[in-house]
Design a protein around this motif. Structure first.
Motif, PDB file in Angstrom:
ATOM      1  N   ALA A 116      75.919  35.247  97.503  1.00 22.88           N
ATOM      2  CA  ALA A 116      75.177  35.522  96.278  1.00 22.88           C
ATOM      3  C   ALA A 116      76.075  36.085  95.185  1.00 22.88           C
ATOM      4  N   GLU A 117      77.367  35.687  95.196  1.00 24.03           N
ATOM      5  CA  GLU A 117      78.302  36.147  94.181  1.00 24.03           C
ATOM      6  C   GLU A 117      78.290  35.211  92.973  1.00 24.03           C
ATOM      7  N   TYR A 118      78.252  33.941  93.246  1.00 23.45           N
ATOM      8  CA  TYR A 118      78.189  32.937  92.185  1.00 23.45           C
ATOM      9  C   TYR A 118      77.708  31.620  92.765  1.00 23.45           C
ATOM     10  N   THR A 119      77.286  30.758  91.894  1.00 24.91           N
ATOM     11  CA  THR A 119      76.799  29.435  92.287  1.00 24.91           C
ATOM     12  C   THR A 119      77.598  28.384  91.534  1.00 24.91           C
ATOM     13  N   PRO A 120      78.080  27.355  92.218  1.00 27.84           N
ATOM     14  CA  PRO A 120      78.842  26.319  91.524  1.00 27.84           C
ATOM     15  C   PRO A 120      77.977  25.563  90.517  1.00 27.84           C
ATOM     16  N   GLU A 121      78.605  25.054  89.491  1.00 23.63           N
ATOM     17  CA  GLU A 121      77.918  24.286  88.457  1.00 23.63           C
ATOM     18  C   GLU A 121      78.116  22.789  88.692  1.00 23.63           C
ATOM     19  N   LYS A 122      77.165  21.991  88.251  1.00 24.98           N
ATOM     20  CA  LYS A 122      77.258  20.540  88.421  1.00 24.98           C
ATOM     21  C   LYS A 122      77.987  19.911  87.240  1.00 24.98           C
ATOM     22  N   VAL A 123      78.958  19.059  87.532  1.00 27.56           N
ATOM     23  CA  VAL A 123      79.634  18.270  86.500  1.00 27.56           C
ATOM     24  C   VAL A 123      78.836  17.010  86.217  1.00 27.56           C
ATOM     25  N   VAL A 124      78.567  16.232  87.293  1.00 27.69           N
ATOM     26  CA  VAL A 124      77.923  14.932  87.125  1.00 27.69           C
ATOM     27  C   VAL A 124      77.347  14.482  88.467  1.00 27.69           C
ATOM     28  N   ASP A 125      76.277  13.704  88.402  1.00 28.52           N
ATOM     29  CA  ASP A 125      75.736  13.036  89.577  1.00 28.52           C
ATOM     30  C   ASP A 125      76.624  11.833  89.870  1.00 28.52           C
ATOM     31  N   ILE A 126      77.170  11.736  91.086  1.00 33.93           N
ATOM     32  CA  ILE A 126      78.121  10.675  91.404  1.00 33.93           C
ATOM     33  C   ILE A 126      77.514   9.565  92.256  1.00 33.93           C
ATOM     34  N   SER A 127      76.197   9.621  92.487  1.00 34.83           N
ATOM     35  CA  SER A 127      75.580   8.655  93.392  1.00 34.83           C
ATOM     36  C   SER A 127      75.717   7.221  92.901  1.00 34.83           C
ATOM     37  N   ASN A 128      75.707   7.016  91.586  1.00 36.35           N
ATOM     38  CA  ASN A 128      75.842   5.660  91.042  1.00 36.35           C
ATOM     39  C   ASN A 128      77.033   5.534  90.096  1.00 36.35           C
ATOM     40  N   LEU A 129      77.994   6.419  90.257  1.00 31.95           N
ATOM     41  CA  LEU A 129      79.153   6.432  89.373  1.00 31.95           C
ATOM     42  C   LEU A 129      80.176   5.402  89.837  1.00 31.95           C
ATOM     43  N   SER A 130      80.710   4.625  88.916  1.00 35.39           N
ATOM     44  CA  SER A 130      81.763   3.672  89.274  1.00 35.39           C
ATOM     45  C   SER A 130      83.040   4.438  89.602  1.00 35.39           C
ATOM     46  N   ARG A 131      83.959   3.791  90.318  1.00 31.30           N
ATOM     47  CA  ARG A 131      85.212   4.459  90.660  1.00 31.30           C
ATOM     48  C   ARG A 131      85.998   4.804  89.396  1.00 31.30           C
ATOM     49  N   GLU A 132      85.958   3.920  88.401  1.00 37.94           N
ATOM     50  CA  GLU A 132      86.689   4.173  87.156  1.00 37.94           C
ATOM     51  C   GLU A 132      86.146   5.412  86.450  1.00 37.94           C
ATOM     52  N   ASP A 133      84.813   5.529  86.386  1.00 36.62           N
ATOM     53  CA  ASP A 133      84.216   6.700  85.747  1.00 36.62           C
ATOM     54  C   ASP A 133      84.483   7.968  86.562  1.00 36.62           C
ATOM     55  N   TRP A 134      84.434   7.828  87.894  1.00 37.71           N
ATOM     56  CA  TRP A 134      84.718   8.974  88.761  1.00 37.71           C
ATOM     57  C   TRP A 134      86.130   9.481  88.518  1.00 37.71           C
ATOM     58  N   LEU A 135      87.095   8.564  88.398  1.00 36.43           N
ATOM     59  CA  LEU A 135      88.481   8.964  88.151  1.00 36.43           C
ATOM     60  C   LEU A 135      88.630   9.653  86.803  1.00 36.43           C
ATOM     61  N   GLU A 136      87.846   9.218  85.826  1.00 29.31           N
ATOM     62  CA  GLU A 136      87.902   9.864  84.514  1.00 29.31           C
ATOM     63  C   GLU A 136      87.393  11.305  84.589  1.00 29.31           C
ATOM     64  N   TYR A 137      86.324  11.521  85.356  1.00 34.53           N
ATOM     65  CA  TYR A 137      85.834  12.886  85.538  1.00 34.53           C
ATOM     66  C   TYR A 137      86.860  13.735  86.286  1.00 34.53           C
ATOM     67  N   THR A 142      78.451  18.041 117.766  1.00 30.71           N
ATOM     68  CA  THR A 142      78.151  19.464 117.538  1.00 30.71           C
ATOM     69  C   THR A 142      76.666  19.787 117.584  1.00 30.71           C
ATOM     70  N   GLY A 143      75.824  18.790 117.295  1.00 28.15           N
ATOM     71  CA  GLY A 143      74.396  19.031 117.188  1.00 28.15           C
ATOM     72  C   GLY A 143      73.973  19.614 115.849  1.00 28.15           C
ATOM     73  N   TYR A 144      74.922  19.851 114.942  1.00 23.07           N
ATOM     74  CA  TYR A 144      74.610  20.435 113.637  1.00 23.07           C
ATOM     75  C   TYR A 144      74.029  19.382 112.697  1.00 23.07           C
ATOM     76  N   ARG A 145      73.063  19.794 111.905  1.00 21.81           N
ATOM     77  CA  ARG A 145      72.506  18.893 110.893  1.00 21.81           C
ATOM     78  C   ARG A 145      73.492  18.775 109.734  1.00 21.81           C
ATOM     79  N   ILE A 146      73.692  17.555 109.278  1.00 18.74           N
ATOM     80  CA  ILE A 146      74.593  17.306 108.149  1.00 18.74           C
ATOM     81  C   ILE A 146      73.817  16.613 107.035  1.00 18.74           C
ATOM     82  N   TYR A 147      74.260  16.822 105.821  1.00 16.84           N
ATOM     83  CA  TYR A 147      73.600  16.180 104.680  1.00 16.84           C
ATOM     84  C   TYR A 147      74.589  16.076 103.525  1.00 16.84           C
ATOM     85  N   GLN A 148      74.261  15.226 102.569  1.00 16.38           N
ATOM     86  CA  GLN A 148      75.116  15.021 101.402  1.00 16.38           C
ATOM     87  C   GLN A 148      74.414  15.489 100.127  1.00 16.38           C
ATOM     88  N   ILE A 149      75.210  15.929  99.174  1.00 15.38           N
ATOM     89  CA  ILE A 149      74.744  16.168  97.812  1.00 15.38           C
ATOM     90  C   ILE A 149      75.671  15.365  96.912  1.00 15.38           C
TER      91      ILE A 149
END
Length: 206
Positions: A5-26, A91-98
């Motif tokens: 609870a010290e800080y929370t990261p900020e979002k730059v961009v949603d990358i789910s539909n980002l092209s590789r070229e645009d991703w590289l620019e970010y 491991t049995g651990y639940r995994i997920y993506q953001i």
């Protein structure tokens, strides 16, 4: 995700539909996890000059190397979901993506594009970094004395991600063969002293 609870990261961009070229620019807008080893002088793939050329838009050696090695990189990318599933089974651990790119709210040049997150039994969150290698290179995950380690360049990447995301643990899962038993799993905890030095080096480069 914000374990202390010290800080929370900020979002730059949603990358789910980002092209590789645009991703590289970010990626040029800051320092990503895979850039850190070059800044520290421990990257087997690029020098700090290569990284500077990449961030400033000069025709980079990094790009030439990526183009010549695109098949291996594409294989690794396509195997990510499979390797993550192996980690879950082992491991049995639940995994997920953001599917977002994040940045540190104070050191805003620090970027993070996380492969997977892990939900631990104690309710905390960890990061899962997916790797692939081959039989000849798998020994890099052990010291000369046979101790289990994380290769230095990957350790730096994981510690960068912990700093950006304010998360205290990173798991690595590296597939080196073609079945679920030919996989290496490693774990490291956050080290605030290492992190402070890492941030200072990144800030100086930026």
């Amino acid at each position: 995700m914000n374990n202390k609870a010290e800080y929370t990261p900020e979002k730059v961009v949603d990358i789910s539909n980002l092209s590789r070229e645009d991703w590289l620019e970010y990626r040029k807008k800051g320092i990503g996890g895979s850039d850190v080893a070059a800044i520290m002088g421990i990257s087997p793939f690029a020098t700090i000059r290569d990284l500077f050329y990449n961030k400033t838009g000069v025709q980079p050696v990094i790009q030439e190397e990526e183009e010549s090695n695109w098949v291996a990189k594409e294989v690794g990318h396509r195997l990510e979901d499979l390797v993550a599933e192996i980690f879950h089974v082992k491991t049995g651990y639940r995994i997920y993506q953001i599917k977002k790119m994040f940045y540190h709210p104070v050191h805003t040049f620090m970027l993070a594009d996380i492969d997977y997150f892990v939900e631990l039994p104690n309710g905390r969150t960890a990061i899962l970094e997916i790797k692939t290698t081959n039989y000849n290179a798998k020994d890099h995950w052990w010291s000369e004395g046979g101790q289990e380690i994380v290769p230095l360049n990957y350790e730096a990447q994981g510690r960068h991600y912990m700093a950006v995301m304010n998360v205290d643990e990173v798991f690595y899962c590296c597939l080196y063969g073609n079945n679920e038993d030919e996989v290496i799993i490693r774990h490291i905890d956050r080290d605030r002293d290492y992190e402070a030095e890492l941030i200072a080096l990144e800030q100086d480069f930026w």
